[in-house]
Write a protein that holds these residues in place. Structure first.
Motif, PDB file in Angstrom:
ATOM      1  N   ALA A  26     -41.788  -1.444 -11.656  1.00 55.80           N
ATOM      2  CA  ALA A  26     -43.208  -1.070 -11.716  1.00 55.80           C
ATOM      3  C   ALA A  26     -43.819  -1.107 -10.324  1.00 55.80           C
ATOM      4  CB  ALA A  26     -43.966  -1.999 -12.647  1.00 55.80           C
ATOM      5  N   HIS A  27     -44.486  -0.044  -9.957  1.00 53.78           N
ATOM      6  CA  HIS A  27     -45.198   0.042  -8.683  1.00 53.78           C
ATOM      7  C   HIS A  27     -46.309  -1.006  -8.675  1.00 53.78           C
ATOM      8  CE1 HIS A  27     -47.708   1.650  -5.492  1.00 53.78           C
ATOM      9  NE2 HIS A  27     -46.695   2.398  -5.130  1.00 53.78           N
ATOM     10  N   GLY A  28     -46.452  -1.728  -7.571  1.00 56.02           N
ATOM     11  CA  GLY A  28     -47.475  -2.769  -7.470  1.00 56.02           C
ATOM     12  C   GLY A  28     -48.870  -2.254  -7.745  1.00 56.02           C
ATOM     13  N   GLY A  29     -49.141  -1.010  -7.382  1.00 58.08           N
ATOM     14  CA  GLY A  29     -50.450  -0.423  -7.653  1.00 58.08           C
ATOM     15  C   GLY A  29     -50.711  -0.274  -9.135  1.00 58.08           C
ATOM     16  N   ASN A  30     -49.662   0.044  -9.903  1.00 59.09           N
ATOM     17  CA  ASN A  30     -49.823   0.146 -11.357  1.00 59.09           C
ATOM     18  C   ASN A  30     -50.073  -1.216 -11.974  1.00 59.09           C
ATOM     19  OD1 ASN A  30     -49.567   2.921 -11.504  1.00 59.09           O
ATOM     20  ND2 ASN A  30     -47.362   2.848 -11.764  1.00 59.09           N
ATOM     21  N   VAL A  31     -49.344  -2.235 -11.513  1.00 61.91           N
ATOM     22  CA  VAL A  31     -49.558  -3.584 -12.043  1.00 61.91           C
ATOM     23  C   VAL A  31     -50.986  -4.030 -11.742  1.00 61.91           C
ATOM     24  CG1 VAL A  31     -48.822  -6.000 -11.924  1.00 61.91           C
ATOM     25  CG2 VAL A  31     -47.105  -4.169 -11.882  1.00 61.91           C
TER      26      VAL A  31
END
Length: 146
Positions: A26-31
Motif C-alpha cells: 500500500a502506498h503511504g499516501g493511500n494509508v
C-alpha cells in the motif's frame, strides 16, 4: 456530551494493485488518506459538525501492507479543545482468511469543526464513562510525543 466510545470507528480497505507502490505494498499516501477519512468521520460524529483536517502529528509507518491483505483503520477522539478535535489513528494489516492483525501505522490528527461557511464551531466536552474509554484516552495521551 459525547463519550469517547461513541467516536470509535473502524473501517477496512482491501489493498488492491491500484493502491500499491512499486514494492507491491500500500502506498503511504493511500494509508494516510484512509486514516484521514476515518479520523474525519470520528471527529464529525463527536462534534456534530463537519470537521476538516488541521494537522497531522508524526506519521509512523512501522511495516508495509501487501497487496491482497486488508488495511484496517481505527480511530477515536481522545481530546477536544474549543473548536478542535484530537483523534488517535492506527492502521493494521489483516489477513483476509484468518483475521490475523499486525499494526503498521500510527498517528494523531487534529480536526476543526466548521459550519457551511467554513467558520470554526465550538465542540462539546468529551466524556469517558467506562474503564475502556478511560484506558483508550490514557493510551492516546501517553502515546502522543510531539
Amino acid at each position: 456530551m459525547p463519550d469517547l466510545l461513541d467516536t470509535y470507528i473502524e473501517n477496512r480497505e482491501p489493498v488492491q494493485p491500484t493502491d500499491a507502490n512499486s514494492y507491491g505494498t500500500a502506498h503511504g499516501g493511500n494509508v494516510t488518506k484512509w486514516m484521514d477519512e476515518v479520523g474525519a468521520l470520528s471527529a464529525t460524529r463527536f462534534a456534530g459538525e463537519s470537521c476538516v483536517t488541521a494537522s497531522i502529528a508524526r506519521m509512523d509507518f512501522e511495516r508495509p501492507i501487501p497487496v491482497g491483505e486488508t488495511a484496517v483503520i481505527r480511530g477515536y477522539v481522545y481530546d477536544a479543545g474549543e473548536t478542535s478535535v484530537d483523534v488517535r489513528l492506527e492502521a493494521f494489516r489483516e489477513k483476509p482468511r484468518t483475521g490475523e492483525r499486525e499494526k503498521t501505522t500510527e498517528s494523531y490528527f487534529v480536526f476543526v469543526a466548521v459550519d457551511e461557511a467554513g467558520d470554526p464551531q465550538p465542540v462539546p466536552d468529551l466524556t469517558t464513562e467506562t474503564e475502556r474509554a478511560s484506558m483508550l484516552q490514557r493510551k492516546a495521551r501517553d502515546g502522543r510525543t510531539d
